[in-house]
Design a protein around this motif. Structure first.
Motif, PDB file in Angstrom:
ATOM      1  N   LYS A   1      -5.843   9.065   5.775  1.00 17.24           N
ATOM      2  CA  LYS A   1      -5.295   8.833   7.151  1.00 17.24           C
ATOM      3  C   LYS A   1      -5.638   8.763   8.645  1.00 17.24           C
ATOM      4  O   LYS A   1      -5.672   7.627   9.056  1.00 17.24           O
TER       5      LYS A   1
ATOM      6  N   ASP B   1       0.960  -1.155  -0.596  1.00 10.74           N
ATOM      7  CA  ASP B   1      -0.070  -0.326   0.064  1.00 10.74           C
ATOM      8  C   ASP B   1       0.703   1.319  -0.271  1.00 10.74           C
ATOM      9  O   ASP B   1       1.556   1.434   1.176  1.00 10.74           O
TER      10      ASP B   1
ATOM     11  N   SER C   1       4.213   6.421   8.710  1.00  8.44           N
ATOM     12  CA  SER C   1       5.227   5.616   9.596  1.00  8.44           C
ATOM     13  C   SER C   1       6.395   5.505   9.556  1.00  8.44           C
ATOM     14  O   SER C   1       6.483   6.373   8.314  1.00  8.44           O
TER      15      SER C   1
ATOM     16  N   THR D   1      -0.898   3.963   2.804  1.00  8.08           N
ATOM     17  CA  THR D   1      -0.688   3.414   4.641  1.00  8.08           C
ATOM     18  C   THR D   1       1.159   3.474   4.890  1.00  8.08           C
ATOM     19  O   THR D   1       1.132   4.191   6.390  1.00  8.08           O
ATOM     20  N   LYS D   2       2.064   3.351   4.124  1.00 10.31           N
ATOM     21  CA  LYS D   2       3.143   3.295   4.500  1.00 10.31           C
ATOM     22  C   LYS D   2       3.996   4.813   5.032  1.00 10.31           C
ATOM     23  O   LYS D   2       4.686   4.606   5.162  1.00 10.31           O
TER      24      LYS D   2
END
Length: 457
Positions: free
Chosen positions: A425, A127, A134, A130-131
């Motif tokens: 997010k 994805d 982080s 999403t990464k």
């Protein structure tokens, strides 16, 4: 208050070590920070750290190889061998051409399912959105367990080195940084309140700029931010909007440390909100709530206020992405800043994660805990590139202009240019994105000769 200060001074005099520490702190840290004076030891400090990191990484890799240990956490970046990107129509047509025994009429085919199945599996495994929320995984150890929890347990030598680094960061650097931060915030709150009572004019504007620069200087030193500015001939002028990629709240400090801006952004609570309310007393900043964005009348009023203030020769700084990303990419810019019709001054900010991770994961850490993590890092090192000013071209709408500016910022900072909205997010994918994909596929089904329906449809 005066009596308390006198009693505190007498108590300090009875402790020579504490008195000496306060004198050194005042003479070599607080006063230089207030006067924006640097002793020029940053390069020596960084070079020393890099040599230590390189040595520790070599020892770590050697020991891990001998013991067959997994050194780095598994990361999904690049595990899927993706072909050069093609449009939906091109990929589906390629699947249809490779299939055998199918008619050539434009209609739904079972081979189309493979395209959507493959895209879905790629999104689940790798994805690209999403990464981005982080922290980056480092390929070398910076003596911080937050980089990789396996590093400090490879050997006794590295564990001792990590312990020494822990003492230096928390026992030496962090108390000094916290003292600087508290001193700077208190001075900033007091002086902005004082300047706020002055009548509008040149004197108030001059003092406001000096107070803001002093406050930003304190914050830069409290966080040990080491900044390299490039192409200062392109610095924003007082006739437009400055936009930049967004990684952390200190993006504002980093850019404003090189010049004064009026900010446009979201109003926060807690310590952040206290500082924002102090800023607006002496300078024409514009803060808004997220709830107001849904009200078109309030947003239009805000934008109208901005256009009026442009006549006062004020340069506004806007983080158009609206969401912190881990400094590997740039996400969709809000079009509001690009609808006004003024000059846009793009700025690209790139952080070096080897000394400390500047990314703020607001869903995991509050502002105070985040700042304490920054103060317990070795340093925050970043580069800032001022790009040439950009204006909206004839026939170009606000969205196209925003995407062009975003692409320029991403290219300069070596970041990935993504079309996705940073609000993913916290929110689900908007229906408009789904409908866009449906429209593209409907064009494949309809073709150039119009829809083909049969009675069973």
């Amino acid at each position: 208050f005066f009596v308390s200060c006198v009693e505190l001074f007498k108590a300090v005099n009875k402790l020579p070590c504490v008195a000496m520490w306060l004198v050194l702190l005042l003479a070599f840290i607080i006063v230089p920070a207030a006067l924006r004076v640097s002793f020029g030891i940053h390069s020596f400090y960084l070079n020393t750290l890099l040599k230590i990191f390189e040595w520790a990484t070599l020892r770590m890799e050697l020991r891990a190889k001998q013991n067959n240990l997994q050194l780095y956490k598994p990361y999904t970046n690049g595990i899927i061998a993706k072909e050069p990107p093609l449009s939906l129509q091109q990929e589906i047509q390629g699947l249809r051409d490779s299939a055998s025994g199918l008619c050539s009429e434009v209609e739904f085919r079972m081979t189309d399912v493979f395209y959507f199945s493959r895209k879905g599996m790629e999104s689940i495994v790798d994805d690209e959105v999403t990464k981005r929320f982080s922290a980056q995984e480092l390929e070398s150890w910076n003596l911080l367990t937050r980089s990789n929890y396996n590093f400090s347990h490879i050997s006794l030598t590295l564990s001792v080195l990590w312990g020494i680094g822990l003492f230096i960061r928390y026992g030496v650097l962090m108390p000094v940084r916290v003292t600087l931060a508290v001193t700077g915030i208190i001075l900033f709150l007091i002086l902005t309140t004082f300047v706020g009572f002055l009548p509008n004019g040149r004197l108030k504007a001059y003092l406001s700029d000096k107070v803001h620069l002093m406050g930003y200087g304190f914050c830069v030193r409290a966080l040990s931010v080491i900044i390299t500015y490039h192409h200062r001939e392109n610095k924003p002028k007082n006739d437009g909007i400055c936009v930049a990629n967004h990684t952390t709240p200190i993006d504002v400090i980093i850019l404003a440390n090189d010049g004064c801006y009026s900010m446009v952004g979201q109003l926060h609570g807690g310590l952040f909100g206290l500082i924002q309310r102090a800023m607006v007393r002496s300078s024409p900043h514009i803060w808004f709530d997220r709830a107001e964005v849904k009200d078109r009348h309030l947003v239009a009023k805000r934008l109208y206020t901005v256009t009026i203030l442009f006549s006062l020769k004020v340069c506004y700084f806007v983080l158009s992405a609206g969401t912190c990303v881990n400094n590997t990419s740039v996400m969709m810019f809000r079009k509001g800043s690009f609808e006004i019709g003024c000059t846009i001054y793009p700025v690209s900010i790139k952080y070096d994660p080897r000394f400390g991770d500047a990314f703020w994961n607001s869903s995991k850490f509050g502002l105070v805990s985040y700042l304490l993590r920054m103060m317990s890092s070795w340093a925050i090192v970043c580069s800032v590139w001022y790009l040439p000013p950009m204006n909206r071209k004839e026939g170009e709408d606000a969205v196209q202009f925003a995407n062009r500016v975003k692409a320029a910022i991403a290219a300069k900072g070596g970041l990935v240019d993504l079309i996705w909205d940073g609000s993913l997010k916290r929110a689900k994918v908007k229906e408009a994105f789904k409908e866009e994909q449906q429209k593209l596929y409907s064009k494949v089904l309809l073709g150039n000769s119009g829809p083909k329906w049969n009675q069973t449809d």
